[in-house]
Each structure stands twice: as structure tokens, then as C-alpha cells.
Write a protein that holds these residues in place. Structure first.
Motif, PDB file in Angstrom:
ATOM      1  N   ALA A 139       0.474  11.007  -5.764  1.00 16.42           N
ATOM      2  CA  ALA A 139       0.084  11.931  -6.832  1.00 16.42           C
ATOM      3  C   ALA A 139       0.777  13.277  -6.681  1.00 16.42           C
ATOM      4  CB  ALA A 139      -1.437  12.102  -6.839  1.00 16.42           C
ATOM      5  N   GLU A 140       0.873  13.765  -5.452  1.00 13.63           N
ATOM      6  CA  GLU A 140       1.552  15.034  -5.204  1.00 13.63           C
ATOM      7  C   GLU A 140       3.027  14.949  -5.609  1.00 13.63           C
ATOM      8  OE1 GLU A 140       0.199  18.259  -3.279  1.00 13.63           O
ATOM      9  OE2 GLU A 140      -0.962  17.306  -4.881  1.00 13.63           O
ATOM     10  N   ALA A 141       3.671  13.838  -5.242  1.00 12.95           N
ATOM     11  CA  ALA A 141       5.087  13.670  -5.590  1.00 12.95           C
ATOM     12  C   ALA A 141       5.284  13.643  -7.096  1.00 12.95           C
ATOM     13  CB  ALA A 141       5.631  12.395  -4.950  1.00 12.95           C
ATOM     14  N   LYS A 142       4.392  12.964  -7.801  1.00 18.84           N
ATOM     15  CA  LYS A 142       4.517  12.872  -9.256  1.00 18.84           C
ATOM     16  C   LYS A 142       4.305  14.210  -9.943  1.00 18.84           C
ATOM     17  CE  LYS A 142       3.475   7.965  -9.864  1.00 18.84           C
ATOM     18  NZ  LYS A 142       2.584   6.963 -10.494  1.00 18.84           N
ATOM     19  N   GLU A 143       3.582  15.100  -9.267  1.00 24.18           N
ATOM     20  CA  GLU A 143       3.348  16.435  -9.819  1.00 24.18           C
ATOM     21  C   GLU A 143       4.394  17.438  -9.359  1.00 24.18           C
ATOM     22  OE1 GLU A 143       1.088  17.405 -12.076  1.00 24.18           O
ATOM     23  OE2 GLU A 143       0.511  15.290 -12.268  1.00 24.18           O
ATOM     24  N   GLY A 144       5.447  16.945  -8.687  1.00 30.41           N
ATOM     25  CA  GLY A 144       6.510  17.831  -8.233  1.00 30.41           C
ATOM     26  C   GLY A 144       6.185  18.596  -6.976  1.00 30.41           C
ATOM     27  N   ARG A 145       5.173  18.126  -6.234  1.00 29.52           N
ATOM     28  CA  ARG A 145       4.780  18.801  -4.994  1.00 29.52           C
ATOM     29  C   ARG A 145       4.947  17.862  -3.788  1.00 29.52           C
ATOM     30  NH1 ARG A 145       0.368  20.084  -8.543  1.00 29.52           N
ATOM     31  NH2 ARG A 145      -0.854  18.464  -7.494  1.00 29.52           N
ATOM     32  N   GLN A 146       6.056  17.147  -3.752  1.00 25.11           N
ATOM     33  CA  GLN A 146       6.252  16.148  -2.697  1.00 25.11           C
ATOM     34  C   GLN A 146       6.160  16.793  -1.317  1.00 25.11           C
ATOM     35  OE1 GLN A 146       9.071  12.861  -3.232  1.00 25.11           O
ATOM     36  NE2 GLN A 146      10.099  13.558  -1.375  1.00 25.11           N
ATOM     37  N   ARG A 147       5.365  16.178  -0.454  1.00 27.77           N
ATOM     38  CA  ARG A 147       5.159  16.687   0.890  1.00 27.77           C
ATOM     39  C   ARG A 147       6.005  15.884   1.879  1.00 27.77           C
ATOM     40  NH1 ARG A 147       0.109  19.665   0.165  1.00 27.77           N
ATOM     41  NH2 ARG A 147       0.031  20.143   2.394  1.00 27.77           N
ATOM     42  N   ALA A 148       6.355  16.504   2.980  1.00 33.46           N
ATOM     43  CA  ALA A 148       7.062  15.798   4.058  1.00 33.46           C
ATOM     44  C   ALA A 148       6.005  15.103   4.909  1.00 33.46           C
ATOM     45  CB  ALA A 148       7.880  16.783   4.897  1.00 33.46           C
ATOM     46  N   ALA A 149       5.445  14.052   4.337  1.00 29.18           N
ATOM     47  CA  ALA A 149       4.277  13.406   4.937  1.00 29.18           C
ATOM     48  C   ALA A 149       4.691  12.422   6.026  1.00 29.18           C
ATOM     49  CB  ALA A 149       3.458  12.691   3.867  1.00 29.18           C
ATOM     50  N   ARG A 150       3.833  12.272   7.021  1.00 32.65           N
ATOM     51  CA  ARG A 150       4.103  11.415   8.165  1.00 32.65           C
ATOM     52  C   ARG A 150       2.864  10.589   8.494  1.00 32.65           C
ATOM     53  NH1 ARG A 150       8.209  13.000   6.620  1.00 32.65           N
ATOM     54  NH2 ARG A 150       9.626  14.525   7.571  1.00 32.65           N
ATOM     55  N   VAL A 151       3.103   9.303   8.763  1.00 36.11           N
ATOM     56  CA  VAL A 151       2.046   8.416   9.238  1.00 36.11           C
ATOM     57  C   VAL A 151       2.487   7.861  10.586  1.00 36.11           C
ATOM     58  CG1 VAL A 151       0.719   6.308   8.815  1.00 36.11           C
ATOM     59  CG2 VAL A 151       1.393   7.768   6.890  1.00 36.11           C
ATOM     60  N   VAL A 152       1.583   7.909  11.555  1.00 36.15           N
ATOM     61  CA  VAL A 152       1.826   7.280  12.853  1.00 36.15           C
ATOM     62  C   VAL A 152       0.681   6.299  13.104  1.00 36.15           C
ATOM     63  CG1 VAL A 152       2.236   7.596  15.313  1.00 36.15           C
ATOM     64  CG2 VAL A 152       2.942   9.386  13.699  1.00 36.15           C
ATOM     65  N   ASN A 153       0.997   5.018  13.055  1.00 34.05           N
ATOM     66  CA  ASN A 153       0.021   3.972  13.332  1.00 34.05           C
ATOM     67  C   ASN A 153       0.024   3.635  14.818  1.00 34.05           C
ATOM     68  OD1 ASN A 153      -0.729   3.712  10.609  1.00 34.05           O
ATOM     69  ND2 ASN A 153       0.943   2.276  10.200  1.00 34.05           N
ATOM     70  N   THR A 154      -0.963   2.856  15.236  1.00 29.72           N
ATOM     71  CA  THR A 154      -1.060   2.489  16.643  1.00 29.72           C
ATOM     72  C   THR A 154      -1.065   0.977  16.790  1.00 29.72           C
ATOM     73  OG1 THR A 154      -2.341   4.492  17.092  1.00 29.72           O
ATOM     74  CG2 THR A 154      -2.337   2.788  18.788  1.00 29.72           C
ATOM     75  N   SER A 155       0.060   0.453  17.244  1.00 28.09           N
ATOM     76  CA  SER A 155       0.162  -0.966  17.581  1.00 28.09           C
ATOM     77  C   SER A 155      -0.032  -1.106  19.087  1.00 28.09           C
ATOM     78  CB  SER A 155       1.512  -1.518  17.114  1.00 28.09           C
ATOM     79  OG  SER A 155       1.594  -2.908  17.335  1.00 28.09           O
ATOM     80  N   SER A 156       0.567  -2.106  19.679  1.00 30.73           N
ATOM     81  CA  SER A 156       0.387  -2.342  21.113  1.00 30.73           C
ATOM     82  C   SER A 156       1.394  -3.379  21.570  1.00 30.73           C
ATOM     83  CB  SER A 156      -1.036  -2.849  21.396  1.00 30.73           C
ATOM     84  OG  SER A 156      -1.154  -3.343  22.704  1.00 30.73           O
ATOM     85  N   GLY A 157       1.729  -3.333  22.850  1.00 33.79           N
ATOM     86  CA  GLY A 157       2.529  -4.408  23.409  1.00 33.79           C
ATOM     87  C   GLY A 157       1.862  -5.749  23.234  1.00 33.79           C
ATOM     88  N   ALA A 158       0.530  -5.758  23.194  1.00 29.19           N
ATOM     89  CA  ALA A 158      -0.201  -7.008  22.966  1.00 29.19           C
ATOM     90  C   ALA A 158       0.129  -7.590  21.597  1.00 29.19           C
ATOM     91  CB  ALA A 158      -1.703  -6.766  23.089  1.00 29.19           C
ATOM     92  N   GLY A 159       0.348  -6.731  20.618  1.00 25.30           N
ATOM     93  CA  GLY A 159       0.698  -7.205  19.286  1.00 25.30           C
ATOM     94  C   GLY A 159       2.152  -7.586  19.157  1.00 25.30           C
TER      95      GLY A 159
END
Length: 292
Positions: A139-159
Motif C-alpha cells: 500500500a505504501e509503494a502504491k501511494e508513492g511512499r515505498q519503504r526500504a523494507a526488510r524481512v529476516v525469517n528464521t530457518s535452521s540447519g534442521a530445515g
């Protein structure tokens, strides 16, 4: 100026262990942090959430933080958590999905309830916050307010390599790695990078499961997560990074290997010899943790 000055972050499962270390390091680097922790024991019973204590630590460092007690696998509570970050601090730039627990058991001894609980907390607990944060960033991007957004998920060597006695946990963490790859492709157009870490650390989840005396500390993982949360990391996405103390490793994951196309449907009697030849041409798989 510190690396994350002015950025707004959510860290789930941040009351203890690896999540706590993430939240503190993000705050040291200048981020405003929503510290999420549902407050459950290793056995799954509700207890007082340690999120308030982590918030107090951050404020003592001169940072800004608020506590959140959402069950991240509850779709509506996850939405409210994202809204809390936006309402409190004016936006959202970083989502660190870390919450989880284990119910270690050999596959043939695993109950349906144990399977459902672990899959729910890890896999749905990653999907729900990511879904709501992603909708906000779109929604922010569509309104011209694109953020430098970051997601860090947590996997594992087990996965990534598998782990004996952790079939449910391994399946959930493998699912998170797959989710990371797809989300990175789908959300890049909105300015979002999506990566995963596979941390190694001595925490209350690992203590008692095996010998942890030589394992890394939770804090060893936090600098990598802090950098991935920064604007500087905009060219890194769709990666799974294993962290073990001072060692970082970019995991290669599944990739197309040797192949053979005979231009028609295979006969059953042809399959065995062909597959054995192809397996012999490729590298040996990584050993499963705990295999002998």
C-alpha cells in the motif's frame, strides 16, 4: 549516525535467547523496536511475558521500544502487532520473524497435536506477520511512499539438512526457507527484501536436547540480522544464511542437478538404472544432523 537510525522494527519471540539479542542489537543500531513475546514455557503453558524486561533494557540504553504480547500465529493478533508498530512509531521498516518452540520426538512417536503446534507456531507464525507487513508495504509503494523494507525469517540447519528426532521442526523450518524464496520474488517490486538466517546458539530451546557446551551465544547472530535489516542490504534477497559463532555461510539449497531426457515417457524398467546413474553423477547430499 548508526546503521538503523530512524528505522522501525518488529522482532517476534524477542523476550529471550536469540530474539532478545536481535531486539537489543537493532536498538543499539538506532531502530525503534516492537518487542513481541507471547509468554509461554517450553512445555507450552502461558507465563509472564519477558517482553517488558527487554523493553526496559532497550530504554536503559537510550533507545525506544514497546512490548507486544501477540500470538504471532493468530492472524488477527499478527495484524494488530503490525498496526501497533505503525501507530506507535509512524511506520514499519523491518520484520524479524523469530518466534518458535520445539516438540522434539522421533517421527513414529510424534502426536498429531505436537505436529500441529510446531507447524502452527513456526510456519503460520512467519506467514501471518509477513502477510500483514507485506500488505502495508504494498500500500505504501502504491501511494508513492515505498519503504526500504526488510524481512529476516528464521530457518535452521534442521530445515536445510534435516535433524534426527526433529521431523516436525525440520519440516517447519524447511517451509520457512521456501516461504522466504517466494516472498523475496513477490515483494521485491515494493522495495522489500526477504532473507532468512539459520542461527546456531545455546538457548532454552537447545539446552537439554543435546550437548550445548560448545555452542555459540545468541548474541553472535544479532549483527548479521542487524545488517540484513539495514538500507545497505538492499541488494541481498532470497538468501538463507547460516550463522555459527564467527562463521557465516550462504546456503545453496535445492538446485537442479544431473538430468536425462529420453524424449518420451519412461518405461518402468528403465527408471532404476537411469536414476542410479544420475545420482552417481551428482554430489553426495549433506548428512542429516544426528545421523550415524
Amino acid at each position: 549516525m548508526t546503521l538503523l537510525e530512524g528505522r522501525i522494527a518488529i522482532v517476534t519471540g524477542a523476550g529471550r535467547g536469540i530474539g532478545r539479542a536481535h531486539a537489543l542489537e537493532l536498538a543499539r543500531q538506532g531502530a525503534k523496536v516492537v518487542v513481541n513475546d507471547f509468554g509461554v514455557s517450553l512445555g507450552g503453558e502461558r507465563e509472564d511475558s519477558p517482553a517488558d524486561a527487554v523493553v526496559a533494557e532497550i530504554r536503559a540504553l537510550g533507545g525506544e521500544a514497546v512490548a507486544n504480547g501477540a500470538d504471532v500465529a493468530d492472524f488477527e493478533q499478527a495484524a494488530a502487532m503490525v498496526d501497533q508498530a505503525i501507530d506507535t512509531f509512524g511506520g514499519l521498516d523491518v520484520l524479524v520473524n523469530n518466534a518458535g518452540f520445539v516438540r522434539d520426538r522421533m517421527l513414529v512417536n510424534t502426536s498429531e497435536e505436537e505436529w500441529d503446534a510446531v507447524i502452527r507456531v513456526h510456519l503460520k507464525g512467519h506467514f501471518a506477520p509477513l502477510r500483514h507487513a507485506g500488505a502495508y508495504w504494498r500500500a505504501e509503494a502504491k501511494e508513492g511512499r515505498q519503504r526500504a523494507a526488510r524481512v529476516v525469517n528464521t530457518s535452521s540447519g534442521a530445515g536445510l539438512q534435516g535433524s534426527v528426532g526433529q521431523a516436525t521442526y525440520s519440516a517447519a523450518k524447511a517451509g520457512i526457507a521456501g516461504l522466504t524464496l517466494v516472498a523475496a520474488q513477490e515483494m521485491g517490486r515494493y522495495g522489500v527484501t526477504v532473507n532468512a538466517v539459520a542461527p546456531v546458539a545455546r538457548t532454552r530451546m537447545t539446552e537439554g536436547a543435546f550437548d550445548t557446551s560448545q555452542m555459540a551465544e545468541p548474541e553472535d547472530n544479532a549483527p548479521i540480522v542487524a545488517w540484513l535489516a539495514s538500507e545497505d542490504a538492499g541488494d541481498v534477497t532470497g538468501r538463507v544464511i547460516e550463522i555459527d559463532g564467527g562463521q557465516i555461510c550462504v546456503e545453496l539449497g535445492w538446485a537442479h542437478g544431473p538430468k536425462r531426457d529420453i524424449g518420451r515417457r519412461w518405461r518402468t524398467d528403465e527408471v532404476g538404472p537411469a536414476l542410479r546413474d544420475l545420482i552417481a553423477e551428482g554430489p553426495d547430499p549433506e548428512p542429516v544432523y544426528g545421523a550415524r
